[in-house]
Every structure is written in structure tokens, then in C-alpha cells.
Design a protein around this motif. Structure first.
Motif, PDB file in Angstrom:
ATOM      1  N   MET A 155      -2.997   2.329  -0.930  1.00 52.68           N
ATOM      2  CA  MET A 155      -2.538   3.515  -0.187  1.00 52.68           C
ATOM      3  C   MET A 155      -2.034   3.139   1.207  1.00 52.68           C
ATOM      4  O   MET A 155      -1.164   3.804   1.771  1.00 52.68           O
ATOM      5  CB  MET A 155      -3.665   4.554  -0.088  1.00 52.68           C
ATOM      6  CG  MET A 155      -4.018   5.217  -1.419  1.00 52.68           C
ATOM      7  SD  MET A 155      -5.557   6.192  -1.323  1.00 52.68           S
ATOM      8  CE  MET A 155      -4.974   7.668  -0.478  1.00 52.68           C
ATOM      9  N   CYS A 156      -2.598   2.061   1.774  1.00 49.17           N
ATOM     10  CA  CYS A 156      -2.074   1.554   3.054  1.00 49.17           C
ATOM     11  C   CYS A 156      -0.699   0.928   2.822  1.00 49.17           C
ATOM     12  O   CYS A 156       0.234   1.121   3.604  1.00 49.17           O
ATOM     13  CB  CYS A 156      -3.010   0.501   3.648  1.00 49.17           C
ATOM     14  SG  CYS A 156      -4.615   1.136   4.166  1.00 49.17           S
ATOM     15  N   GLN A 157      -0.579   0.199   1.734  1.00 47.17           N
ATOM     16  CA  GLN A 157       0.675  -0.507   1.460  1.00 47.17           C
ATOM     17  C   GLN A 157       1.816   0.452   1.142  1.00 47.17           C
ATOM     18  O   GLN A 157       2.962   0.172   1.451  1.00 47.17           O
ATOM     19  CB  GLN A 157       0.493  -1.479   0.285  1.00 47.17           C
ATOM     20  CG  GLN A 157      -0.375  -2.669   0.632  1.00 47.17           C
ATOM     21  CD  GLN A 157      -0.483  -3.624  -0.545  1.00 47.17           C
ATOM     22  OE1 GLN A 157      -1.336  -3.469  -1.416  1.00 47.17           O
ATOM     23  NE2 GLN A 157       0.384  -4.613  -0.584  1.00 47.17           N
ATOM     24  N   ASN A 158       1.494   1.580   0.475  1.00 42.24           N
ATOM     25  CA  ASN A 158       2.586   2.493   0.116  1.00 42.24           C
ATOM     26  C   ASN A 158       2.725   3.672   1.082  1.00 42.24           C
ATOM     27  O   ASN A 158       3.362   4.678   0.747  1.00 42.24           O
ATOM     28  CB  ASN A 158       2.470   2.932  -1.349  1.00 42.24           C
ATOM     29  CG  ASN A 158       1.243   3.774  -1.592  1.00 42.24           C
ATOM     30  OD1 ASN A 158       0.691   4.367  -0.671  1.00 42.24           O
ATOM     31  ND2 ASN A 158       0.795   3.841  -2.831  1.00 42.24           N
ATOM     32  N   ASN A 159       2.125   3.510   2.266  1.00 45.53           N
ATOM     33  CA  ASN A 159       2.308   4.488   3.352  1.00 45.53           C
ATOM     34  C   ASN A 159       1.642   5.842   3.105  1.00 45.53           C
ATOM     35  O   ASN A 159       1.965   6.821   3.760  1.00 45.53           O
ATOM     36  CB  ASN A 159       3.810   4.681   3.645  1.00 45.53           C
ATOM     37  CG  ASN A 159       4.096   4.957   5.122  1.00 45.53           C
ATOM     38  OD1 ASN A 159       3.359   4.517   6.004  1.00 45.53           O
ATOM     39  ND2 ASN A 159       5.146   5.696   5.395  1.00 45.53           N
ATOM     40  N   GLN A 160       0.686   5.909   2.162  1.00 43.70           N
ATOM     41  CA  GLN A 160      -0.078   7.151   1.981  1.00 43.70           C
ATOM     42  C   GLN A 160      -1.182   7.255   3.030  1.00 43.70           C
ATOM     43  O   GLN A 160      -1.540   8.335   3.450  1.00 43.70           O
ATOM     44  CB  GLN A 160      -0.743   7.170   0.601  1.00 43.70           C
ATOM     45  CG  GLN A 160       0.129   7.658  -0.527  1.00 43.70           C
ATOM     46  CD  GLN A 160      -0.689   7.658  -1.809  1.00 43.70           C
ATOM     47  OE1 GLN A 160      -0.886   6.602  -2.424  1.00 43.70           O
ATOM     48  NE2 GLN A 160      -1.179   8.817  -2.197  1.00 43.70           N
ATOM     49  N   ILE A 161      -1.748   6.114   3.395  1.00 44.91           N
ATOM     50  CA  ILE A 161      -2.649   6.061   4.558  1.00 44.91           C
ATOM     51  C   ILE A 161      -1.805   5.503   5.678  1.00 44.91           C
ATOM     52  O   ILE A 161      -1.265   4.399   5.566  1.00 44.91           O
ATOM     53  CB  ILE A 161      -3.876   5.159   4.296  1.00 44.91           C
ATOM     54  CG1 ILE A 161      -4.706   5.742   3.149  1.00 44.91           C
ATOM     55  CG2 ILE A 161      -4.725   5.030   5.562  1.00 44.91           C
ATOM     56  CD1 ILE A 161      -5.870   4.842   2.719  1.00 44.91           C
TER      57      ILE A 161
END
Lengths: 182, 182
Positions: A155-161
Motif C-alpha cells: 500500500m506504501c508502494q502503490n500510493n494508497q498509504i
């Protein structure tokens, strides 16, 4: 690299929510800046709370300044004189109802040291367990979600976080646990 | 989770350096807060600049609000109407004298969305090459260091790199390059 020298300081706004200061400072090269603005913010403690199934607790909260519902690590402001670890324990209990008997400090750093004076402490809490119900402030409309640590990394990598302190805490946790951090 | 409604807004401080607003807002549960302070900051672009030897460029700069010399990613403020990628290219050239022909956006997120309105864009620039000399502002007393990416990751883990946006950018870069991000 030398420190700047404070020549004078003015409180521009000073209330419960905002402490804005304007300093006159002398740089090491002799130049004087007469309008260096600083925000005196409270220090903050964030918690990466990992349970025995290697899931972490994410907070989902609406943030008015950016008009968006965001995933963030649980956490909150460190009160005057409070030990950062005590803040982390208190906030984890208040916001999520969880406790842990295994705490480590991952880092002490900054969000925006160009203008802000405050520190951000990030703690890793392992083996977290539910012990009580949430206790929230009136302005807090928040939801908690448990997600596997590996999913949180994705989620950090795909910009959700997308809050930098939360990304830092989650990715540092992944590295720490991979290396058998105790 | 519903948006808050802005009922009114006052400029508390509004100059070149600081834009501080106070809003009266209505929460979804009907409660009205008459003193929600927001800082309208410029958006920021940060760059993880990786060369062909897999080294990244770190900026070492004294930060007056925390009275400390800090390692950070190169970067700077996005001017009104400027494309974030153009800012990143401009700042990389001005601050480090480097250029790249291979840019990717790693994320667009926030430092402190509880109070700040601004976004932080983080870009990965690969195959960076020296093309000019640094061009710095008068208040900037900064040094650049090249360190292997793996060493920068370690510096995040041992709290030598301690600014959240920089940690996020470096650790996201490590994950991206490991996975063959194009």
C-alpha cells in the motif's frame, strides 16, 4: 556547518492550536534574515502495532486540510513533559484499545524541519492484543483496519498509504523484522 | 466517512512565507468547530537521484528550527502553476548540478495532513549525471554527498537520516529498484 544565531524572536500567533514565531537570525556568512518563521508544534508519537499474525493496525481518518480520507499509523501528540513511549502506549490504547508488552523505538526524526520545531517518534509495538474499547475525541471519526504487514508495504508502494511518517514507520518495521530486530 | 463542510474562513497570517488560515467547519455529526487552523504551504518535490553506480545524492543542510545539520533528499518548493516533475528537474540541477533522462514518480503524499494543505511529490531519477555547477540561494549553506543506496537505507535504519519524506523516498526506491521498477 555552523548554527545560525537568534538575534530576536516575536510570537506572531500563540494559542492552544498554533504557536507561530518570527525570528531575526544571523547566518554564519554574516547575512541577517529578519523574518524567519517557525511553527512550534507538539512532538508526535506514531505506533507500528504488529500482532502475532504479523498484521498491523492502520487508522483511516478524514483530514480536512487535504479533504481526503487517509490511512495513517495510530498516534498522537506528546503532552508537555510526557515521555514519548508513554504517549505511544496511551494513544495505542485510546485509539485502538490495544496494548503490547514489547516496545522498541524505531526512530526519532522530523516531518518538516525547514519550518517546524517538532520531533516525530516512531515506535514498533509487537504482540499487540485487544484490551479495551476505543476512546476518541469528538472531532475524531476514525476507523481501524488490520492488514498484513506485507500488504501495508504494498500500500506504501502503490500510493494508497501516502503520509510520509506512516510510510517511514511501515518500511522501517519491515526491514527491522526481516533482520530479526529485538 | 464524510467530508467536513467549511462554513467560513479567515486569513490569520498571509505573507510571502506563511499562509495561516482559520476555518469554521461543520463535522458530519453536526458539531461545529470555530477554530480549525490550517497552514497553506507550497507543494514540495523531492528527488531520489541514483547514478549508474547505484549511489544516491544526499543533501546535508543546517535546519534552524531544530538546530541540527540533517541529511535530506534534494528538492524544493513547487512554484505556483509549475508541474511537479519540472520542479524536480529544476531543483536537481540547481542544488546538485545533475540531470537525468529517466524520471518516475514514486508517490504523491503528505507530511502532516492534520494541519498542512500541501502535497509532497517524490521522484526517482535514474542514471543521473553531472552537467553543471550548483546554484544556491543566499540562505542555503548545503553540502552534497554521494552514498551507495544500500548505505542510505542503513542510515535510515540507524536514525542518521531522520526526515520522514527522505526516509520514505529512499526506502521506496530500494523496493522499486529491487523489483525492477521501470
Amino acid at each position: 556547518m555552523k548554527a545560525w544565531k537568534k538575534l530576536s524572536s516575536t510570537q506572531v500567533v500563540h494559542n492552544k492550536w498554533v504557536k507561530l514565531r518570527k525570528d531575526t537570525v544571523k547566518l554564519p556568512n554574516g547575512i541577517i534574515l529578519d523574518d524567519y518563521y517557525l511553527f512550534e508544534k507538539n512532538d508526535v508519537a506514531l505506533i507500528v502495532a504488529v500482532d502475532e499474525q504479523n498484521c498491523i493496525i492502520l487508522k483511516k481518518e478524514y483530514r480536512y486540510p487535504v479533504n481526503e480520507v487517509l490511512y495513517e499509523l495510530p498516534g498522537g501528540m506528546i503532552e508537555e513533559g510526557e515521555d514519548p513511549l508513554e504517549t505511544a502506549k496511551r494513544e495505542l490504547l485510546e485509539e485502538t484499545g490495544n496494548i503490547s508488552n514489547d516496545w522498541k523505538q524505531l526512530m526519532c526524526g522530523y516531518d518538516y524541519p525547514t519550518k517546524d520545531t517538532n520531533c516525530v517518534y516512531i515506535f514498533l509495538a509487537k504482540n499487540v492484543k485487544k484490551a479495551a474499547n476505543q476512546k476518541l475525541d469528538i472531532s475524531e471519526n476514525i476507523e481501524m483496519e488490520k492488514v498484513p504487514l506485507q500488504e501495508a508495504v504494498k500500500m506504501c508502494q502503490n500510493n494508497q498509504i501516502k503520509v510520509n511518517g506512516s510510510i517511514a514507520g511501515i518500511l522501517l518495521t519491515e526491514l527491522a523484522l526481516k533482520e530479526g530486530f529485538r
